[in-house]
Design an enzyme around this catalytic site. Structure first.
Site, mmCIF file in Angstrom:
data_model
loop_
_atom_site.group_PDB
_atom_site.id
_atom_site.type_symbol
_atom_site.label_atom_id
_atom_site.label_comp_id
_atom_site.label_asym_id
_atom_site.label_seq_id
_atom_site.Cartn_x
_atom_site.Cartn_y
_atom_site.Cartn_z
ATOM 1 N N HIS A 232 5.415 -27.727 3.123
ATOM 2 C CA HIS A 232 4.549 -28.833 2.692
ATOM 3 C C HIS A 232 3.484 -28.343 1.728
ATOM 4 C CE1 HIS A 232 6.401 -31.372 5.761
ATOM 5 N NE2 HIS A 232 6.332 -30.303 6.538
ATOM 6 N N LYS B 41 -13.857 1.644 -3.471
ATOM 7 C CA LYS B 41 -14.830 1.914 -2.400
ATOM 8 C C LYS B 41 -16.051 2.618 -2.980
ATOM 9 C CE LYS B 41 -11.276 2.672 1.124
ATOM 10 N NZ LYS B 41 -10.659 3.609 2.032
ATOM 11 N N GLU C 119 0.846 -1.204 0.000
ATOM 12 C CA GLU C 119 0.000 0.000 0.000
ATOM 13 C C GLU C 119 0.882 1.254 0.000
ATOM 14 O OE1 GLU C 119 -2.925 1.152 3.242
ATOM 15 O OE2 GLU C 119 -4.369 0.391 1.793
HETATM 16 O O1 F6P Z 1 -8.675 1.233 2.318
HETATM 17 C C1 F6P Z 1 -7.397 1.405 2.740
HETATM 18 C C2 F6P Z 1 -7.337 2.026 4.113
HETATM 19 O O2 F6P Z 1 -7.578 3.380 4.021
HETATM 20 C C3 F6P Z 1 -6.000 1.760 4.785
HETATM 21 O O3 F6P Z 1 -5.017 2.635 4.382
HETATM 22 C C4 F6P Z 1 -6.373 1.853 6.218
HETATM 23 O O4 F6P Z 1 -5.412 1.278 7.070
HETATM 24 C C5 F6P Z 1 -7.694 1.100 6.219
HETATM 25 O O5 F6P Z 1 -8.299 1.473 5.008
HETATM 26 C C6 F6P Z 1 -8.593 1.401 7.379
HETATM 27 O O6 F6P Z 1 -8.875 2.751 7.461
HETATM 28 P P1 F6P Z 1 -9.498 3.397 8.762
HETATM 29 O O7 F6P Z 1 -8.552 3.196 9.881
HETATM 30 O O8 F6P Z 1 -9.673 4.837 8.418
HETATM 31 O O9 F6P Z 1 -10.813 2.719 9.033
#
Ligand code: F6P
Length: 572
Positions: A397, A520, A366
């Site tokens: 294994h 998202k 990431e």
């Molecule tokens: O979708 C990626 C992300 O933004 C990560 O970088 C982050 O660790 C995770 O989602 C969770 O985000 P949050 O802590 O804001 O819920």
């Protein structure tokens, strides 16, 4: 004429060109040639490529490198300004350029007793204040003075978060709380958005004695919000108490958005805040680690921070040629950029580190899984490799066959622990020591076989056993003296700084993650479609997805397979 050519050549000399030429030269040799058998120069090479920092030992002698390679790589690091960038990072410069933020996760582990670097003072003071609040919460829980909405003492904590708000704490719990005697409270983790991890907890836990920790930097992540909603519904229904009351007693919030925690009904006293200059995947050390502290106690949590801080100091102070995070970064970049190895396995030889590969997947991929440079230009070479892995002894294994005889070149980090803690009867202890030795022997054997291939077959067995071991799989071995809180803290900080150095080498911003946003948004639109709300117009039509939506709708409306078969069975 020669003078002219020399002048042209010297103008053409750059650390990158020198490394390219050097890589071509080294690729003409096998790793076995480089490692070199039982000669004095080979021994000297192995010695020169091994580095110890406190309880961590990094062995690079099975990498396709020589002392000259490390020296050329270090020149490259100097020319990229690694030291200047590192100093800027610690001084709170806005190194996260796209989001105009600093990246000061080191402030979260800066001890109150040490003077922070200039520029980090306010951040360190803020983090120390939050750490005191966190310690008070932990103390209250351990004293049995945290009561649920019905007045019963809390016995179980459910940590709800995802990505950086889950992977670090969960890995530390698995590593340091593998034995019930090491835990102060029962801790459970819930991350996946489908609610699957909640189902068994809702069946087995007592709602009257369960505390939820909602860990989310943004406080908007759907996965976490939906899980919390279900968990609160379970608490409220189970206790027959309204949700706001449940929230007041049985919900702790950890976020960089205090106003959102307040909106959800979390009282101030149950809020822990960290600032947006700590990235999600770097946030284990911040109050995101509160559940770990609840489970292990403050002494262990502090030791974790101390180990990480010691690695910060080493990264800040050691010359690049002896600087462990820098060396790991350089060798990693060498493998993927100059030797074209695009996949990297993380192979812990200790079951307690089973989630280390997943943790590093987020930390590395990431952060540096990007191909647009800080100046907006495209990168013209490979950057972060694909990180994957599993517990080494079990993977032997499963997928090692491919690594030994398949067609892919893979680099690897073996992670092993030299000694285990005791505490058992003499017989059990002796048996456990044998298991330890067996595990270490397997780790060393596999690292050797990865590198040497058929050349690892002992003389006496040549001709008696099948050959075809490809070898030439470069690997590092990270040996921990013991797997305690201090050492795991130092290990994770080592990887964090490795990632930062690589970002400097490749001129990337390791602190943002723009590539995760669109998924998202699309999911949000499709969620509305699935939930029967067709008002969302702003979606790209594609027949492939439409057809899947139709199938889902058809199957969600028809009786399930299990009820069909029950029906069939009843009829017959
Ligand atoms: O979708 C990626 C992300 O933004 C990560 O970088 C982050 O660790 C995770 O989602 C969770 O985000 P949050 O802590 O804001 O819920």
């Amino acid at each position: 004429m020669n003078a002219h050519l020399n002048a042209v050549n010297s103008r053409l000399y750059t650390p990158l060109n020198a490394l390219q030429t050097h890589a071509e030269h080294l690729q003409a040799h096998t790793l076995s040639d480089l490692i070199g058998g039982d000669s004095a120069p080979a021994r000297e090479r192995s010695r020169a490529l091994a580095f110890t920092f406190n309880t961590l030992h990094l062995d690079l002698s099975k990498q396709r490198v020589t002392q000259e390679t490390l020296s050329l790589l270090t020149d490259w690091a100097h020319s990229c300004g690694v030291e200047e960038q590192r100093n800027a990072l610690f001084a709170g410069a806005k190194v996260n350029i796209s989001e105009q933020r600093a990246a000061l996760h080191m402030a979260a582990r800066w001890p109150a007793s040490a003077v922070p670097p200039k520029g980090m003072e306010d951040a360190a003071a803020f983090c120390q204040h939050q750490r005191l609040r966190l310690a008070e919460m932990v103390e209250r829980l351990h004293q049995g003075e945290w009561f649920g909405a019905t007045g019963e003492t809390i016995t179980d904590v459910v940590h709800i978060g995802v990505g950086g708000s889950d992977l670090g704490p969960k890995m530390i719990s698995e590593t340091l709380a593998s034995r019930p005697s090491q835990t102060r409270i029962n801790l459970h983790y819930v991350s996946s958005m489908d609610g699957a991890q909640l189902l068994p907890l809702m069946e087995s836990l007592n709602p009257a004695t369960t505390l939820l920790v909602l860990a989310s930097k943004s406080f908007t992540t759907a996965d976490t919000q939906f899980n919390v909603r279900t968990a609160l519904a379970w608490l409220s229904d189970g206790l027959e108490i309204d949700t706001p009351t449940v929230c007041r007693h049985q919900l702790v919030g950890v976020s960089s958005k205090p106003e959102k925690m307040t909106d959800l009904g979390i009282p101030d006293a149950h809020q822990l805040v960290f600032k947006d200059w700590i990235g999600g995947r770097f946030s284990l050390w911040s109050p995101i680690g509160v559940s770990v502290a609840m489970q292990l106690g403050m002494a262990s949590f502090n030791a974790l921070l101390e180990g990480a801080h010691a690695m910060d100091r080493h990264f800040l102070e050691a010359p690049l040629s002896e600087n462990m995070p820098t060396l790991m970064a350089l060798v990693g970049a060498w493998n993927c950029q100059f030797l074209n190895i695009s996949t990297h396995a993380v192979l812990p030889y200790d079951g307690r580190l089973k989630s280390l590969p997943a943790y590093l997947q987020q930390l590395e991929m990431e952060s540096n899984g990007k191909s647009v440079r800080l100046d907006g230009c495209s990168v013209t070479h490979a950057t972060c490799p694909i990180i994957w892995g599993d517990v080494g002894p079990n993977a032997q294994h499963a997928f090692y066959q491919l690594l030994h005889q398949g067609g892919h070149t893979v680099s690897a980090d073996f992670v092993a622990v030299a000694e285990r803690e005791g505490g058992f009867s003499d017989n059990v202890q002796a048996s456990l020591v044998a298991q330890e030795q067996l595990t270490l022997a397997n780790c060393l054997a596999q690292a050797q076989l990865f590198a040497l291939g058929d050349d690892a077959i002992p003389q006496g067995l040549r001709g008696h056993m099948a050959q075809g071991y490809r070898g030439n799989q470069p690997n590092s071995l990270l040996l921990l003296k013991q797997l305690d809180a201090w050492s795991i803290g130092a290990l994770l900080a080592l990887y964090e700084h490795k990632v930062f150095v690589q970002s400097v080498l490749w001129s990337l911003n390791p602190f943002d993650q723009p590539g995760v946003e669109l998924g998202k948004k699309l999911a949000n639109s499709l969620y509305n479609t699935l939930a029967g709300d067709d008002s969302e117009q702003d979606v790209v039509q594609d027949p492939s997805t439409e057809q899947l939506l139709l199938k889902i709708a058809e199957w969600r409306q028809s009786p399930s397979h299990s009820s069909l078969s029950t029906h069939y069975w009843k009829q017959n």
